[in-house]
Design an enzyme around this catalytic site. Structure first.
Site, PDB file in Angstrom:
ATOM      1  N   GLU A  35       8.652   8.164  -4.837  1.00 38.01           N
ATOM      2  CA  GLU A  35       7.971   7.010  -3.908  1.00 38.01           C
ATOM      3  C   GLU A  35       8.234   5.601  -4.380  1.00 38.01           C
ATOM      4  O   GLU A  35       8.366   4.591  -3.681  1.00 38.01           O
ATOM      5  CB  GLU A  35       6.400   7.525  -3.579  1.00 38.01           C
ATOM      6  CG  GLU A  35       6.155   8.878  -2.878  1.00 38.01           C
ATOM      7  CD  GLU A  35       7.031   8.673  -1.505  1.00 38.01           C
ATOM      8  OE1 GLU A  35       7.266   7.481  -0.878  1.00 38.01           O
ATOM      9  OE2 GLU A  35       6.923   9.693  -0.679  1.00 38.01           O
ATOM     10  N   TYR A  80      13.728  -5.349  -7.710  1.00 38.87           N
ATOM     11  CA  TYR A  80      12.238  -5.302  -8.025  1.00 38.87           C
ATOM     12  C   TYR A  80      11.748  -4.668  -9.251  1.00 38.87           C
ATOM     13  O   TYR A  80      11.047  -3.467  -9.313  1.00 38.87           O
ATOM     14  CB  TYR A  80      11.673  -4.419  -6.834  1.00 38.87           C
ATOM     15  CG  TYR A  80      11.829  -5.571  -5.476  1.00 38.87           C
ATOM     16  CD1 TYR A  80      12.073  -6.676  -5.400  1.00 38.87           C
ATOM     17  CD2 TYR A  80      11.717  -4.800  -4.133  1.00 38.87           C
ATOM     18  CE1 TYR A  80      12.048  -7.635  -4.567  1.00 38.87           C
ATOM     19  CE2 TYR A  80      11.646  -5.527  -3.150  1.00 38.87           C
ATOM     20  CZ  TYR A  80      12.095  -6.925  -3.213  1.00 38.87           C
ATOM     21  OH  TYR A  80      11.950  -7.714  -2.004  1.00 38.87           O
ATOM     22  N   TYR A 118       0.733   2.454   1.125  1.00 36.37           N
ATOM     23  CA  TYR A 118       1.670   3.554   1.580  1.00 36.37           C
ATOM     24  C   TYR A 118       1.923   4.421   0.447  1.00 36.37           C
ATOM     25  O   TYR A 118       1.820   5.742   0.963  1.00 36.37           O
ATOM     26  CB  TYR A 118       3.183   2.794   1.492  1.00 36.37           C
ATOM     27  CG  TYR A 118       4.304   3.984   1.378  1.00 36.37           C
ATOM     28  CD1 TYR A 118       4.428   4.459   2.609  1.00 36.37           C
ATOM     29  CD2 TYR A 118       4.882   3.872   0.542  1.00 36.37           C
ATOM     30  CE1 TYR A 118       5.273   5.418   2.776  1.00 36.37           C
ATOM     31  CE2 TYR A 118       5.715   5.147   0.402  1.00 36.37           C
ATOM     32  CZ  TYR A 118       6.051   5.698   1.492  1.00 36.37           C
ATOM     33  OH  TYR A 118       6.841   6.571   1.668  1.00 36.37           O
ATOM     34  N   ASP A 136       5.117   2.656   6.596  1.00 29.66           N
ATOM     35  CA  ASP A 136       6.098   1.969   5.902  1.00 29.66           C
ATOM     36  C   ASP A 136       7.166   1.379   7.177  1.00 29.66           C
ATOM     37  O   ASP A 136       6.620   1.221   8.182  1.00 29.66           O
ATOM     38  CB  ASP A 136       7.066   3.137   5.247  1.00 29.66           C
ATOM     39  CG  ASP A 136       8.123   3.691   6.059  1.00 29.66           C
ATOM     40  OD1 ASP A 136       7.632   4.002   7.255  1.00 29.66           O
ATOM     41  OD2 ASP A 136       8.985   4.301   5.598  1.00 29.66           O
TER      42      ASP A 136
END
Length: 355
Positions: A35, A80, A118, A136
DNA sequence: AACTCGGGGGG
DNA sequence: CCCCCAGAGTT
């Protein structure tokens, strides 16, 4: 709860789902890892990273025991990078403070760094059968279309509204399967552009299809302008074939990653303006003579979602030895941004051809 | 509430 | 060229 909605969805899912490695387990470590990797990342892009991580770190103890450098190096290229730092921090946190076991419910999962609404919902539903609905990008799209909701999905109001609707629709008997089904349906069928509405399982009731609004949903607020930045990387090469690298420690992009010494300028630099730049002078005034050449004539444009980096690499030969230099051949051991990685592979290829 | 944080793939 | 991707943290 709308049992008909969930039944239709799960039926479609069981016939059309992809076989993915994190779908063969309810191990919270594996599910959590997948995830985090998949946040804002397509399955195709994240899959090889998942394989690398689960092989290198089969358990959360292995991940927790690893040095940050290794975690960032494995993450290199995925973007990220706060996800990688938070992943590592949470692994250590769970090992030390949770006896190596993940919290088993939505509320407590939210306390883990890098785990938001989420991800907490995904883990709680898939691993612990808790009826927590995921929202999402896929869920926004599917629900906005089927229910004809025009509230901006990137607004606080929209987030609450869609979360509440998703929660209302979830199947409490099979929350994990339901959550994965609606996401898979969005990713594979109710796609952003040109979905095949005429054969859709929901086209008898889809608001957007009935009102010809499929192309305009979901609705999203526009974001701010993209900033331009001008990067000048100084690639030192000493007489003993070493170079300088530095670690990005400040806030901003690429935190904790490595790069060549950087001189950022207000505008595109020329060799003349660069050699008058104060930051450039600070980085080079220790050397008696510098032989500088511009590597790329036209700046290399590296696009991030919110800024465009116009980048020039400057090769600087030093007729002496570099203190704290590293062998150019070992540069690949460090986690670097793709912009640097691309340069290195091109530059070393060029030098090998020359030899 | 608005901003920041990557990189890649598709039309 | 644009948009979007199994979002979260900070300001």
């Amino acid at each position: 709860m709308d049992t008909e909605f969930s039944k239709r969805l799960i039926s479609w899912y069981l016939q059309n789902k992809r076989e993915l490695p994190w779908r063969t387990t309810t191990n919270p470590y594996a599910v959590w890892l997948s995830e985090i990797i998949l946040q804002q990342t397509r399955v195709a892009q994240g899959l090889p990273y998942y394989q690398k991580f689960i092989t290198t770190f089969p358990s959360i103890h292995d991940l927790a025991a690893a040095p940050q450098e290794q975690v960032l190096k494995l993450w290199q290229g995925l973007g990220y990078y706060s996800r990688a730092r938070n992943l590592h921090e949470t692994a250590k946190n769970v090992v030390v403070n949770y006896n190596g076991k993940f919290p088993d419910n939505y509320k407590e999962l939210l306390n883990l760094k890098g785990v938001g609404d989420y991800t907490a919902s995904a883990i709680a539903s898939i691993c612990y059968n808790e009826a927590a609905a995921v929202v999402d990008g896929n869920v926004y799209r599917v629900l906005s279309r089927i229910f004809g909701i025009e509230t901006p999905i990137n607004s606080t109001k929209g987030q609450k509204e869609f979360k509440a609707l998703a929660q209302q629709l979830i199947n409490p008997q099979k929350p994990g399967t339901h959550n994965q089904a609606i996401m898979e349906f969005g990713a594979r069928y109710c796609v952003p552009q040109n979905p095949d509405c005429s054969n859709c399982i929901f086209n008898d009731s889809c608001e957007a299809f009935g009102k010809r609004k499929v192309a305009s949903l979901p609705f999203k607020l526009k974001k701010g302008a993209i900033k331009k930045r001008y990067f000048n990387y100084l690639v030192f090469i000493s007489e003993d074939n070493k170079t300088h690298i530095e670690q990005r420690t400040k806030k901003g992009i690429w935190q904790q990653l490595y790069q060549f010494p950087l001189v950022e300028t207000k505008n595109q630099a020329t060799i003349k303006t660069l050699m008058e730049d104060n930051d450039f002078l600070k980085l080079t005034n220790q050397f008696s003579e510098v032989d500088i050449t511009q590597y790329n004539n036209a700046p290399i444009l590296h696009k991030l979602s919110h800024q465009h980096l116009y980048t020039t690499f400057w090769i600087i030969f030093i007729s002496e030895k570099l203190q704290n230099g590293i062998a150019i051949s070992t540069i690949d051991d460090y986690a670097v941004p793709v912009l640097i990685s691309n340069f290195i592979s091109e530059f070393t290829t060029f030098n090998n051809l020359k030899n």
